[in-house]
Design a protein around this motif. Structure first.
Motif, PDB file in Angstrom:
ATOM      1  N   VAL A 134       0.786  -1.456  -0.079  1.00 27.20           N
ATOM      2  CA  VAL A 134       0.032   0.042   0.156  1.00 27.20           C
ATOM      3  C   VAL A 134       0.801   1.202  -0.036  1.00 27.20           C
ATOM      4  N   ILE A 135       0.716   2.011  -0.889  1.00 27.23           N
ATOM      5  CA  ILE A 135       1.370   3.362  -0.909  1.00 27.23           C
ATOM      6  C   ILE A 135       0.519   4.411  -0.452  1.00 27.23           C
ATOM      7  N   SER A 136       0.905   4.880   0.866  1.00 24.81           N
ATOM      8  CA  SER A 136       0.095   6.132   1.609  1.00 24.81           C
ATOM      9  C   SER A 136       0.810   7.318   1.508  1.00 24.81           C
ATOM     10  N   THR A 137       0.337   8.331   0.911  1.00 27.46           N
ATOM     11  CA  THR A 137       1.077   9.470   1.037  1.00 27.46           C
ATOM     12  C   THR A 137       0.136  10.729   1.369  1.00 27.46           C
ATOM     13  N   THR A 138       0.822  11.886   1.630  1.00 28.14           N
ATOM     14  CA  THR A 138       0.009  13.200   1.790  1.00 28.14           C
ATOM     15  C   THR A 138       0.519  14.175   0.701  1.00 28.14           C
ATOM     16  N   THR A 139      -0.140  15.005   0.424  1.00 21.03           N
ATOM     17  CA  THR A 139       0.188  16.146  -0.361  1.00 21.03           C
ATOM     18  C   THR A 139      -0.333  17.479   0.202  1.00 21.03           C
ATOM     19  N   GLY A 140       0.533  18.624   0.052  1.00 18.66           N
ATOM     20  CA  GLY A 140      -0.022  19.673   0.533  1.00 18.66           C
ATOM     21  C   GLY A 140      -1.124  20.584  -0.393  1.00 18.66           C
ATOM     22  N   GLY A 141      -0.732  20.060  -1.714  1.00 21.82           N
ATOM     23  CA  GLY A 141      -1.922  20.642  -2.852  1.00 21.82           C
ATOM     24  C   GLY A 141      -3.145  19.765  -2.818  1.00 21.82           C
ATOM     25  N   PRO A 142      -4.012  20.642  -3.282  1.00 22.38           N
ATOM     26  CA  PRO A 142      -5.494  19.860  -3.535  1.00 22.38           C
ATOM     27  C   PRO A 142      -5.509  18.906  -4.908  1.00 22.38           C
ATOM     28  N   ALA A 143      -6.452  18.306  -4.427  1.00 22.01           N
ATOM     29  CA  ALA A 143      -6.627  17.288  -5.760  1.00 22.01           C
ATOM     30  C   ALA A 143      -6.630  17.794  -7.267  1.00 22.01           C
ATOM     31  N   GLU A 144      -7.368  19.120  -7.471  1.00 23.81           N
ATOM     32  CA  GLU A 144      -7.248  19.476  -8.595  1.00 23.81           C
ATOM     33  C   GLU A 144      -5.909  19.862  -9.129  1.00 23.81           C
ATOM     34  N   SER A 145      -4.990  20.120  -8.210  1.00 25.55           N
ATOM     35  CA  SER A 145      -3.636  20.297  -8.831  1.00 25.55           C
ATOM     36  C   SER A 145      -2.848  19.234  -9.224  1.00 25.55           C
ATOM     37  N   TYR A 146      -3.565  18.040  -9.146  1.00 30.24           N
ATOM     38  CA  TYR A 146      -2.749  16.870  -9.632  1.00 30.24           C
ATOM     39  C   TYR A 146      -3.557  16.423 -10.784  1.00 30.24           C
ATOM     40  N   SER A 147      -3.463  17.043 -11.905  1.00 30.21           N
ATOM     41  CA  SER A 147      -4.268  16.557 -13.126  1.00 30.21           C
ATOM     42  C   SER A 147      -3.373  17.011 -14.267  1.00 30.21           C
ATOM     43  N   SER A 148      -3.871  16.736 -15.736  1.00 28.21           N
ATOM     44  CA  SER A 148      -3.306  17.239 -16.738  1.00 28.21           C
ATOM     45  C   SER A 148      -3.390  18.705 -16.892  1.00 28.21           C
ATOM     46  N   THR A 149      -4.549  19.395 -16.219  1.00 23.94           N
ATOM     47  CA  THR A 149      -4.906  20.778 -16.317  1.00 23.94           C
ATOM     48  C   THR A 149      -4.424  21.551 -15.228  1.00 23.94           C
ATOM     49  N   GLY A 150      -4.198  20.968 -13.945  1.00 24.68           N
ATOM     50  CA  GLY A 150      -3.782  21.556 -12.722  1.00 24.68           C
ATOM     51  C   GLY A 150      -2.131  21.714 -12.994  1.00 24.68           C
ATOM     52  N   TYR A 151      -1.849  22.691 -11.844  1.00 25.32           N
ATOM     53  CA  TYR A 151      -0.354  23.364 -11.812  1.00 25.32           C
ATOM     54  C   TYR A 151       0.687  22.376 -12.012  1.00 25.32           C
ATOM     55  N   ASN A 152       0.420  20.986 -11.255  1.00 25.65           N
ATOM     56  CA  ASN A 152       1.485  19.761 -11.392  1.00 25.65           C
ATOM     57  C   ASN A 152       1.456  19.204 -12.611  1.00 25.65           C
ATOM     58  N   LYS A 153       0.347  19.325 -13.393  1.00 23.22           N
ATOM     59  CA  LYS A 153       0.467  18.638 -14.915  1.00 23.22           C
ATOM     60  C   LYS A 153       0.375  17.230 -14.819  1.00 23.22           C
ATOM     61  N   TYR A 154       0.417  16.508 -13.952  1.00 18.29           N
ATOM     62  CA  TYR A 154       0.250  14.984 -14.127  1.00 18.29           C
ATOM     63  C   TYR A 154      -0.628  14.618 -12.596  1.00 18.29           C
ATOM     64  N   THR A 155      -1.038  13.515 -12.673  1.00 20.05           N
ATOM     65  CA  THR A 155      -1.995  13.012 -11.679  1.00 20.05           C
ATOM     66  C   THR A 155      -1.164  12.257 -10.581  1.00 20.05           C
ATOM     67  N   MET A 156      -1.556  12.215  -9.535  1.00 17.62           N
ATOM     68  CA  MET A 156      -0.700  11.483  -8.513  1.00 17.62           C
ATOM     69  C   MET A 156      -0.100  10.196  -8.898  1.00 17.62           C
ATOM     70  N   LYS A 157      -1.058   9.428  -9.497  1.00 12.73           N
ATOM     71  CA  LYS A 157      -0.693   8.007 -10.016  1.00 12.73           C
ATOM     72  C   LYS A 157       0.444   8.142 -10.913  1.00 12.73           C
ATOM     73  N   GLU A 158       0.485   8.984 -11.697  1.00  9.16           N
ATOM     74  CA  GLU A 158       1.646   9.101 -12.665  1.00  9.16           C
ATOM     75  C   GLU A 158       3.029   9.525 -12.050  1.00  9.16           C
ATOM     76  N   PHE A 159       2.719  10.399 -10.788  1.00  5.88           N
ATOM     77  CA  PHE A 159       3.766  10.608 -10.061  1.00  5.88           C
ATOM     78  C   PHE A 159       4.381   9.337  -9.254  1.00  5.88           C
ATOM     79  N   LEU A 160       3.296   8.622  -9.040  1.00  4.98           N
ATOM     80  CA  LEU A 160       3.695   7.388  -8.045  1.00  4.98           C
ATOM     81  C   LEU A 160       4.306   6.029  -8.764  1.00  4.98           C
ATOM     82  N   LEU A 161       4.092   6.157 -10.128  1.00  8.59           N
ATOM     83  CA  LEU A 161       4.463   4.960 -10.970  1.00  8.59           C
ATOM     84  C   LEU A 161       5.855   4.220 -10.607  1.00  8.59           C
ATOM     85  N   PRO A 162       6.948   4.962 -10.331  1.00  8.62           N
ATOM     86  CA  PRO A 162       7.979   4.503 -10.055  1.00  8.62           C
ATOM     87  C   PRO A 162       7.800   3.233  -8.698  1.00  8.62           C
TER      88      PRO A 162
END
Length: 165
Positions: free
Chosen positions: A102-130
């Motif tokens: 189980v990958i269990s993590t916290t982010t400071g940013g809101p959910a909408e920031s982790y999308s192709s249109t959000g300021y992070n440009k990628y989803t959390m799942k994409e960031f967690l792929l490694p």
């Protein structure tokens, strides 16, 4: 033997309301043990054999960490590097096969920031792929990541969201 071992990769848990709350709740659960990496290895020199043996004895492994600059904090990265080669290619190859990760993590940013249109440009799942791929390389069953977003903002619902986490 503990059914579940939680690997806490926070470099300074006392300064994190969110991670401290999650870990405090987890530590009350029966059959679960939390390894606070920074307490065990303040010099960042991980005892790989000890850690591997703890993983082998567990049925489930939880990696609990703050999402830190698009990855895991240094103490957790060193832990991963220490245990991975012997468990993927070496004498402990296959020892975690069919166990649960189980990958269990916290982010400071809101959910909408982790999308192709959000300021992070990628989803959390994409960031967690490694990390997801790491579990796959170890032969583990990797569950959907558990993510608490906006964890640095103490709003009225944060405590309940962290408890449910």
């Amino acid at each position: 033997m503990h059914d579940t071992v939680v690997i806490s990769g926070h470099p300074n848990p006392e300064q994190s309301y969110a991670n401290k709350t999650i870990l405090k709740y987890l530590e009350t659960r029966k059959g679960l043990h939390v390894n606070h990496l920074i307490e065990l290895y303040p010099d960042y020199q991980v005892n790989a054999e000890k850690e591997i043996n703890a993983l082998i004895r567990a049925k489930n492994v939880v990696l609990q960490f703050p999402f830190h600059w698009y990855g895991v904090p240094a103490i957790l990265k060193i832990w991963i590097d220490s245990i991975t080669t012997p468990m993927v290619y070496g004498q402990f190859k296959g020892a975690l096969k069919n166990k649960t990760l189980v990958i269990s993590t916290t982010t400071g940013g809101p959910a909408e920031s982790y999308s192709s249109t959000g300021y992070n440009k990628y989803t959390m799942k994409e960031f967690l792929l490694p990390i997801i791929k790491l579990g796959d390389s170890l032969g583990m069953n990797v569950l959907e990541p558990v993510i608490s977003r906006s964890a640095s903002t103490k709003d009225a619902g944060l405590e309940e969201r962290l408890r449910q986490h």
